[in-house]
Design an enzyme around this catalytic site. Structure first.
Site, PDB file in Angstrom:
ATOM      1  N   GLY A 105      -4.440  -1.543   6.671  1.00 39.22           N
ATOM      2  CA  GLY A 105      -5.430  -2.409   6.061  1.00 39.22           C
ATOM      3  C   GLY A 105      -6.836  -1.929   6.373  1.00 39.22           C
ATOM      4  N   GLY A 106      -7.815  -2.479   5.658  1.00 41.94           N
ATOM      5  CA  GLY A 106      -9.210  -2.207   5.960  1.00 41.94           C
ATOM      6  C   GLY A 106      -9.759  -0.887   5.459  1.00 41.94           C
ATOM      7  N   GLY A 127      -8.879  -2.162  -0.512  1.00 47.15           N
ATOM      8  CA  GLY A 127     -10.334  -2.136  -0.529  1.00 47.15           C
ATOM      9  C   GLY A 127     -10.963  -3.032  -1.569  1.00 47.15           C
ATOM     10  CG  ASP A 166      -2.607  -3.627  -1.812  1.00 50.76           C
ATOM     11  OD1 ASP A 166      -3.631  -3.842  -1.130  1.00 50.76           O
ATOM     12  OD2 ASP A 166      -1.452  -3.690  -1.337  1.00 50.76           O
ATOM     13  CG  HIS A 215       3.572  -3.333  -1.236  1.00 53.20           C
ATOM     14  ND1 HIS A 215       2.300  -2.855  -0.964  1.00 53.20           N
ATOM     15  CD2 HIS A 215       4.276  -2.269  -1.708  1.00 53.20           C
ATOM     16  CE1 HIS A 215       2.254  -1.572  -1.260  1.00 53.20           C
ATOM     17  NE2 HIS A 215       3.440  -1.191  -1.704  1.00 53.20           N
ATOM     18  N   GLY A 265      -0.278   1.826   3.981  1.00 47.07           N
ATOM     19  CA  GLY A 265       0.113   1.881   5.384  1.00 47.07           C
ATOM     20  C   GLY A 265      -0.835   1.226   6.356  1.00 47.07           C
ATOM     21  CG  HIS A 310       0.331  -8.497  -1.139  1.00 49.21           C
ATOM     22  ND1 HIS A 310       0.872  -8.104  -2.338  1.00 49.21           N
ATOM     23  CD2 HIS A 310       0.292  -7.387  -0.363  1.00 49.21           C
ATOM     24  CE1 HIS A 310       1.128  -6.801  -2.296  1.00 49.21           C
ATOM     25  NE2 HIS A 310       0.797  -6.349  -1.113  1.00 49.21           N
ATOM     26  CG  MET A 312      -0.428   1.665  -3.309  1.00 46.50           C
ATOM     27  SD  MET A 312      -0.598   0.000  -2.618  1.00 46.50           S
ATOM     28  CE  MET A 312      -1.617   0.314  -1.170  1.00 46.50           C
ATOM     29  CG  ASP A 335       0.849  -5.327   2.605  1.00 46.22           C
ATOM     30  OD1 ASP A 335       1.173  -4.800   1.523  1.00 46.22           O
ATOM     31  OD2 ASP A 335      -0.254  -5.853   2.799  1.00 46.22           O
ATOM     32  CB  SER A 368      -2.932  -8.494   1.994  1.00 47.75           C
ATOM     33  OG  SER A 368      -2.145  -7.789   2.937  1.00 47.75           O
ATOM     34  CG  MET A 395       4.099  -0.024   1.451  1.00 45.80           C
ATOM     35  SD  MET A 395       2.452  -0.221   2.198  1.00 45.80           S
ATOM     36  CE  MET A 395       2.504  -1.974   2.589  1.00 45.80           C
ATOM     37  CG  MET A 429       3.693  -1.160   5.951  1.00 40.29           C
ATOM     38  SD  MET A 429       2.021  -0.799   6.529  1.00 40.29           S
ATOM     39  CE  MET A 429       1.519  -2.410   7.125  1.00 40.29           C
TER      40      MET A 429
END
Length: 235
Positions: free
Chosen positions: A154-155, A187, A185, A76, A152, A43, A147, A45, A18, A78, A47
């Protein structure tokens, strides 16, 4: 390099780094690094600050990085209204578009819009959404994304409570004899990928654990790929 999701295998672990966790000041270079390190797909993301409380990037950024890699862009969305923007993301270079079942647009309309735009289709489920919610759509899509964090940001820490959902969806895919990528997706790293793959997820999204691995991206991806040995082992 394959840019058609339908031609990718489902019987081994594939790694989708990602770019949300990458260095945005040299995004093109980060994508090149990920490809050289052994990434299977990339990937992206997206948003909108509405569906999720964060903003990332849109079609212009995807268009700017498309020439940097021949890997499939696993995008992806979102966002609240994916049907409205499917064509724009496809024109920018996205190969695959995943939308959220919880968005404001009817799922059937989004699927039709993505197909019309020329992309393969995925449906993503937030942690609170039950696995059965995606079952009516399985014959119409190419990927299911579970998910394992709240979408929304990362980390975040891996939510082990999502493992039964992954297993339930995999069982249904196998029961119907469908060729569908089952993606997870949130962690995911060399530790959490083991139970995730053992429940049937074969496409692994990893951000921080790849781009910021202390031993480098190539070692991070190698360790994720190694989880192929436990794929589906608990089904």
């Amino acid at each position: 390099m394959l840019r058609d999701l339908r031609k990718l295998p489902t019987d081994r672990v594939l790694v989708s780094p990602s770019v949300l966790a990458s260095d945005f000041s040299c995004l093109g270079g980060e994508i090149v690094r990920a490809a050289q390190a052994g990434a299977d797909v990339i990937h992206l993301d997206v948003m909108d600050g509405g569906f999720v409380p964060n903003l990332s990037f849109g079609p212009p950024v995807i268009r700017s990085i498309r020439p940097k890699s021949g890997l499939l862009f696993d995008t992806h969305l979102m966002i609240e209204h994916p049907a409205k923007y499917a064509a724009a993301f496809a024109a920018a270079g996205a190969d695959h578009l995943t939308f959220h079942l919880e968005c404001s647009d009817p799922a059937g309309e989004v699927i039709d819009a993505i197909r019309k735009a020329g992309c393969t289709v995925g449906i993503s489920l937030k942690p609170a959404t039950p696995p059965e919610a995606v079952f009516p759509w399985l014959e119409k899509i190419d990927l299911v994304l579970v998910m394992t964090v709240e979408p929304g940001f990362g980390g975040q820490s891996f939510m082990a409570g999502q493992l039964p959902k992954i297993a339930a969806i995999k069982r249904e895919i196998l029961r119907r004899k469908l060729h569908i990528q089952l993606e997870a997706d949130g962690g995911l790293d060399e530790r959490t990928v083991i139970p995730t793959a053992s429940c049937g997820a074969n496409l692994i999204v990893a951000g921080t654990s790849v781009f910021r691995h202390p031993e480098g991206m190539e070692e991070a991806i190698r360790r994720l790929h190694a989880a192929t040995g436990v794929l589906d082992s608990q089904l």
